[in-house]
Design a protein around this motif. Structure first.
Motif, short mmCIF file in Angstrom:
data_model
loop_
_atom_site.label_atom_id
_atom_site.label_comp_id
_atom_site.label_asym_id
_atom_site.label_seq_id
_atom_site.Cartn_x
_atom_site.Cartn_y
_atom_site.Cartn_z
N PRO A 41 0.83 -1.22 0.00
CA PRO A 41 0.00 0.00 0.00
C PRO A 41 0.86 1.26 0.00
O PRO A 41 1.78 1.39 0.81
N GLY A 42 0.56 2.15 -0.92
CA GLY A 42 1.27 3.42 -0.99
C GLY A 42 2.67 3.34 -1.57
O GLY A 42 3.39 4.35 -1.57
N ALA A 91 1.62 -7.26 1.03
CA ALA A 91 1.51 -6.65 -0.30
C ALA A 91 0.61 -7.52 -1.16
O ALA A 91 0.26 -8.64 -0.79
N VAL A 92 0.27 -6.98 -2.32
CA VAL A 92 -0.34 -7.79 -3.36
C VAL A 92 0.81 -8.33 -4.22
O VAL A 92 1.66 -7.55 -4.69
#
Length: 112
Positions: A41-42, A91-92
């Motif tokens: 993210p981000g 994370a993805v």
């Protein structure tokens, strides 16, 4: 057209392990490079590891020793064994083939 189907993500406690799989199908022949990237993210998407059809492997320096990439050329499948997972690994995770095709991503969350 190439389809990539990822599996194996999920929620795991710090120190735990997960094994991701990515199977390629469709209009493919002689896949040269298969690999994994991740996006937290981000943050920007980053390389995790890649493996060639001949077995040459490259890892992100920060992940050496904890993650292991492998592949089954006959099944057009690439694996990522992740050990000693840390919250920062959340994370993805995306599968990539020959730099051109991307999977839909699988979420990995490391949390207690």
């Amino acid at each position: 057209q190439v389809q990539l189907v990822e599996s194996g993500g999920g929620l795991v406690q710090p120190g735990g392990s997960l094994r991701l799989s990515c199977a390629a199908s469709g209009s493919i022949s002689n896949i040269f490079v298969m690999g994994w990237h991740r996006q937290a993210p981000g943050k920007e998407r980053e390389l995790v590891a890649i493996i060639t059809s001949g077995g040459v492997i490259s890892y992100a320096d920060s992940l050496k020793g904890r993650f292991t990439i492998s592949r089954d050329n006959a099944k057009n499948t690439v694996y990522l064994q992740m050990n000693s997972l840390e919250p920062e690994d959340t994370a993805v995770y995306y599968c990539n083939v020959d730099g051109n095709y991307w999977g839909q991503g699988t979420q990995v969350t490391v949390s207690s």
